[in-house]
Design a protein around this motif. Structure first.
Motif, PDB file in Angstrom:
ATOM      1  N   UNK A 262      12.491   5.937   2.440  1.00 44.98           N
ATOM      2  CA  UNK A 262      13.030   6.417   2.002  1.00 44.98           C
ATOM      3  C   UNK A 262      14.585   6.790   1.097  1.00 44.98           C
ATOM      4  N   UNK A 263      15.353   7.522   1.328  1.00 43.17           N
ATOM      5  CA  UNK A 263      16.546   7.699  -0.228  1.00 43.17           C
ATOM      6  C   UNK A 263      17.440   6.583   0.636  1.00 43.17           C
TER       7      UNK A 263
ATOM      8  N   UNK B 195       1.088  -1.293   0.253  1.00 42.70           N
ATOM      9  CA  UNK B 195       0.213  -0.283  -0.139  1.00 42.70           C
ATOM     10  C   UNK B 195       0.599   1.136  -0.388  1.00 42.70           C
ATOM     11  N   UNK B 196       0.466   2.355  -0.384  1.00 40.95           N
ATOM     12  CA  UNK B 196       1.579   3.520  -0.939  1.00 40.95           C
ATOM     13  C   UNK B 196       0.301   4.541  -0.172  1.00 40.95           C
ATOM     14  N   UNK B 197       1.203   5.471   0.661  1.00 37.20           N
ATOM     15  CA  UNK B 197       1.065   6.363   1.156  1.00 37.20           C
ATOM     16  C   UNK B 197       1.342   7.590   0.463  1.00 37.20           C
ATOM     17  N   UNK B 198       0.574   8.738   0.315  1.00 39.67           N
ATOM     18  CA  UNK B 198       1.203  10.049  -0.532  1.00 39.67           C
ATOM     19  C   UNK B 198       0.730  11.744   0.617  1.00 39.67           C
TER      20      UNK B 198
ATOM     21  N   UNK C 228      10.559  15.839   6.606  1.00 40.03           N
ATOM     22  CA  UNK C 228      12.248  15.315   7.299  1.00 40.03           C
ATOM     23  C   UNK C 228      12.905  13.823   6.927  1.00 40.03           C
ATOM     24  N   UNK C 229      12.282  13.645   6.124  1.00 37.86           N
ATOM     25  CA  UNK C 229      12.772  12.447   5.154  1.00 37.86           C
ATOM     26  C   UNK C 229      13.014  12.729   3.723  1.00 37.86           C
ATOM     27  N   UNK C 230      13.089  14.035   3.366  1.00 36.01           N
ATOM     28  CA  UNK C 230      12.902  13.755   1.835  1.00 36.01           C
ATOM     29  C   UNK C 230      11.963  13.243   0.936  1.00 36.01           C
ATOM     30  N   UNK C 231      10.966  12.959   1.265  1.00 34.17           N
ATOM     31  CA  UNK C 231      10.177  12.203   0.792  1.00 34.17           C
ATOM     32  C   UNK C 231       8.781  12.690   0.196  1.00 34.17           C
TER      33      UNK C 231
ATOM     34  N   UNK D 286       4.146   8.996  -3.617  1.00 30.75           N
ATOM     35  CA  UNK D 286       4.389   8.187  -2.811  1.00 30.75           C
ATOM     36  C   UNK D 286       5.273   6.711  -2.019  1.00 30.75           C
ATOM     37  N   UNK D 287       4.393   6.714  -1.040  1.00 29.68           N
ATOM     38  CA  UNK D 287       5.800   6.219  -0.299  1.00 29.68           C
ATOM     39  C   UNK D 287       5.295   4.915   0.113  1.00 29.68           C
ATOM     40  N   UNK D 288       5.917   3.232   0.177  1.00 24.72           N
ATOM     41  CA  UNK D 288       5.576   2.030   0.792  1.00 24.72           C
ATOM     42  C   UNK D 288       6.077   2.067   2.580  1.00 24.72           C
ATOM     43  N   UNK D 289       5.524   1.130   3.204  1.00 25.13           N
ATOM     44  CA  UNK D 289       6.028   1.581   4.882  1.00 25.13           C
ATOM     45  C   UNK D 289       5.500   0.173   5.318  1.00 25.13           C
TER      46      UNK D 289
END
Length: 253
Positions: free
Chosen positions: A120-121, A44-47, A52-55, A58-61
């Motif tokens: 994040x990266x 699932x992706x959060x948009x 603070x984390x340069x994100x 949309x990111x996974x968690x």
């Protein structure tokens, strides 16, 4: 996911058909929002951006994976719909894939997987996020016995065991000697020390106690006893001064 579990527990208490239907609607939302990938499984992706984390995309968690697991497994158990179980099993896969390859585990290739709340990266290593991420995996072990799905059960067992081993490995680095770090983020822009707030500090202790009970790893109790001694008013005042500086550096004030 949190709201779904609250509705579920209300249904357990009341046996209300309305609450059961409400919970299953949220489970169906998880099914609809799931992203399926041949190599990465289901995620699932959060948009919501996390500057603070340069994100900013949309990111996974691993935390989202955990909540998805907890919701879908309960939906399967009360409905008998195998589609919920199939999706939950595929939702384990991102835990087994390194952050650098699109998964939710940092340091996987080095042998100490940390399940990332924020992908994040580079690793952010939010402590309470890793701990929460283990609970959905434990739900899978609880609900899906080895005779029902040997491969899925074994995958969940390995994810959980390695997650506990890694937690014990990494915990000393969170100890400031007087308080706990919120994360181990090493990005160049990030403050060298970002301590937990009081509520997060006490939450982490509760998580460690729970994970000790579930896993049987007594080392976690040793950490809890040591960390509990940090919870003193002079350390709390010291923490807020350091926290203020960290938030100021991150431009979050």
């Amino acid at each position: 996911g949190q709201y779904a579990l609250a509705v579920y527990h209300t249904w357990l208490r009341t046996q209300s058909a309305e609450k059961k239907a409400h919970f299953l609607r949220i489970a169906d939302w998880f099914m609809e929002q799931a992203v399926a990938d041949e190599k990465l499984g289901v995620y699932w992706l959060t948009d919501v951006p996390k500057p603070e984390y340069k994100v900013f995309t949309p990111w996974k968690s691993a935390f989202s994976q955990s909540r998805g697991l907890s919701v879908l497994l309960r939906a399967w158990q009360i409905s008998g719909n195998e589609a919920y179980l199939e999706t939950a099993t595929k939702a384990l896969i991102p835990y087994t894939i390194d952050l650098r390859d699109g998964g939710v585990a940092s340091w996987l290739k080095e042998g100490w997987p940390f399940y990332e709340e924020y992908t994040a990266s580079s690793p952010t290593m939010v402590l309470d996020g890793h701990n929460f991420s283990l609970l959905g995996v434990m739900d899978y072990i609880r609900a899906v016995h080895a005779d029902l799905d040997p491969a899925g059960h074994e995958m969940a067992q390995n994810i959980f065991r390695r997650g506990i081993d890694s937690l014990i490995h990494w915990l000393p680095q969170y100890d400031l000697g007087w308080w706990l770090r919120f994360n181990l983020c090493k990005m160049p822009h990030y403050p060298p020390i970002d301590p937990c707030t009081v509520n997060y500090f006490r939450l982490v202790l509760m998580q460690l106690e729970l994970l000790r009970q579930i896993s049987g790893r007594e080392e976690l109790d040793t950490f809890v006893q040591a960390f509990r001694k940090h919870d003193r008013i002079h350390n709390i005042l010291r923490m807020y001064l350091v926290k203020y500086k960290a938030l100021k550096q991150l431009k979050r004030l």
